[in-house]
Scaffold this active site. Structure first.
Site, PDB file in Angstrom:
ATOM      1  N   LYS A  81       0.848  -1.287  -0.023  1.00 39.65           N
ATOM      2  CA  LYS A  81       0.046  -0.127   0.024  1.00 39.65           C
ATOM      3  C   LYS A  81       0.929   1.325   0.163  1.00 39.65           C
ATOM      4  O   LYS A  81       2.084   1.339   0.656  1.00 39.65           O
ATOM      5  CB  LYS A  81      -0.945   0.124   1.339  1.00 39.65           C
ATOM      6  CG  LYS A  81      -2.044   0.799   1.101  1.00 39.65           C
ATOM      7  CD  LYS A  81      -3.194   0.120   0.304  1.00 39.65           C
ATOM      8  CE  LYS A  81      -4.203   0.843  -0.124  1.00 39.65           C
ATOM      9  NZ  LYS A  81      -5.454   0.285  -0.654  1.00 39.65           N
ATOM     10  N   GLY A 182     -21.074   6.077   3.794  1.00 38.58           N
ATOM     11  CA  GLY A 182     -20.119   6.685   2.523  1.00 38.58           C
ATOM     12  C   GLY A 182     -20.773   6.359   1.152  1.00 38.58           C
ATOM     13  O   GLY A 182     -21.121   5.118   0.862  1.00 38.58           O
ATOM     14  N   VAL A 183     -21.015   7.522   0.375  1.00 38.34           N
ATOM     15  CA  VAL A 183     -21.557   7.174  -0.849  1.00 38.34           C
ATOM     16  C   VAL A 183     -20.767   7.607  -1.912  1.00 38.34           C
ATOM     17  O   VAL A 183     -21.007   8.360  -3.115  1.00 38.34           O
ATOM     18  CB  VAL A 183     -22.790   7.802  -0.918  1.00 38.34           C
ATOM     19  CG1 VAL A 183     -23.990   7.181  -0.030  1.00 38.34           C
ATOM     20  CG2 VAL A 183     -22.829   9.352  -0.633  1.00 38.34           C
ATOM     21  N   GLY A 184     -19.339   7.500  -1.790  1.00 41.28           N
ATOM     22  CA  GLY A 184     -18.572   7.640  -2.884  1.00 41.28           C
ATOM     23  C   GLY A 184     -18.688   6.462  -4.145  1.00 41.28           C
ATOM     24  O   GLY A 184     -19.792   6.158  -4.201  1.00 41.28           O
ATOM     25  N   VAL A 186     -17.740   3.667  -4.323  1.00 44.05           N
ATOM     26  CA  VAL A 186     -17.989   2.165  -4.049  1.00 44.05           C
ATOM     27  C   VAL A 186     -19.426   2.195  -3.426  1.00 44.05           C
ATOM     28  O   VAL A 186     -20.282   1.506  -3.702  1.00 44.05           O
ATOM     29  CB  VAL A 186     -16.914   1.507  -2.991  1.00 44.05           C
ATOM     30  CG1 VAL A 186     -17.525   0.116  -2.461  1.00 44.05           C
ATOM     31  CG2 VAL A 186     -15.855   1.115  -3.666  1.00 44.05           C
TER      32      VAL A 186
END
Length: 349
Positions: A81, A182-184, A186
């Site tokens: 990462k 979270g509504v990014g 994904v």
């Protein structure tokens, strides 16, 4: 004998590399957890951390998760990462991205980077000007590769459906209450797929306007990001940042299952046992959210096309069922079983 170098999340990582470039302001961490199965693959995130120690910890946790994710997805890739510390008051520049690319290149292929939080497909193009060890680049229609977000969302969607079948006995999502944090790329993609199935959605995001706009589009409700996971729902789906499932959160959960795309959802190893004790089904994050890395890994390796990517993503529920079955048979938590299987696959079991 101390083995963690002062970082509890150090897990016999093969390498933890710190880079800086005074001209561009780059400060980054590249953590290589394992190359047992192949080059360490994992995206790079651009994020503002409280301090450098927090950035190193994030890189350690995320790279370990990538080792497990790639192994559980059956990919010939290890786990790594990258983390770029967002400069205070400064924007992400092409020069800074190129400097990160040079850092990746200096590792000689031990680490392959791709898109993650705070990065875009355009950023990957810029980085690719400085290193060949990058994936997630634009591709022709039908080929593997490109933006990993929609593929991650597809895998999470299939995992949510599998969790609904396991925890609720439901073969369809119509009427199933799902709370999405979270509504990014994904979480938003997941919401759209579940809405088509008739699920009853509640959406939350730190960007309230974004959540409200998507809720209006889909006929969903909205909630506060901090409280959405503990609301009265059948399934809660964390799709923002990690460490959201801790002793306090788990004690307050009302859902029967947790299935979301966020990395490192468990704040500590003990939190997997806490979910198990409460009888809450858990879809281990690095199993359910493998769709994106499947896509970019096949792009990098030159193996298959979009049909092959989708066929591999379709196997995610089977791996989840394998984890849940072993958990039921042994009494160990879903999280512990998943870790055990992954460790065996990378030769650390």
């Amino acid at each position: 004998m101390q083995t963690d170098w002062g970082y509890p999340d150090f897990d016999d990582h093969e390498g933890v590399h710190l880079f800086s470039d005074h001209v561009t302001g780059l400060r980054c961490v590249i953590a290589v957890h394992s190359t047992a199965l192949g080059p360490a693959a994992g995206g790079v995130r651009f994020w503002r951390y409280a301090d450098s120690g927090a950035a190193i910890t994030d890189a350690l946790r995320l790279s370990r998760g990538m080792s497990f994710k790639n192994a559980m997805a059956g990919l010939p890739m290890g786990g790594g990462k990258g983390v770029v510390l967002a400069p205070e008051g400064a924007a992400k520049t092409p020069e800074l991205l190129a400097a990160f690319g040079r850092a990746v290149e200096s590792l000689g292929g031990r680490y392959v980077t791709a898109e993650d939080v705070g990065m875009s497909e355009a950023d990957m193009i810029t980085i690719s000007g400085a290193t060949k060890y990058v994936s997630g680049l634009p591709v022709a229609a039908g080929n593997a590769g490109g933006d990993p977000g929609p593929f991650t969302a597809m895998g999470v969607y299939l995992g949510v459906r599998a969790a609904a079948k396991r925890a609720l006995g439901s073969d369809e999502m119509r009427g199933v209450r799902v709370a999405i944090q979270g509504v990014g790329s994904v979480g938003g993609g997941l919401a759209r797929l579940l809405a088509k199935d008739g699920a009853v959605l509640t959406l939350a995001d730190v960007n309230e306007a974004k959540a409200e706009a998507l809720a209006s589009e889909l006929g969903a409700a909205t909630a506060d990001p901090a409280g959405v996971l503990t609301m009265d729902a059948d399934i809660v789906s964390p799709n923002a940042l990690g460490a959201v499932l801790d002793a306090a959160t788990i004690a307050s959960l009302k859902a029967k299952a947790v299935a979301g795309g966020a990395n490192n959802q468990l704040a500590t190893a003990a939190d997997g046992a806490r979910l198990q004790e409460r009888g809450i089904l858990y879809a281990p994050d690095y199993v359910i959210n493998a769709g994106g890395i499947i896509n970019v890994a096949l792009e990098y390796l030159g193996h298959g096309d979009r049909a092959e990517v989708e066929a591999r993503i379709a196997r995610i529920p089977d791996r989840l069922v394998e984890v849940w079955d072993e958990s039921d048979a042994t009494g160990r938590s879903n999280a512990e079983v998943a870790d055990s299987i992954a460790k065996r696959l990378i030769g650390r079991g």
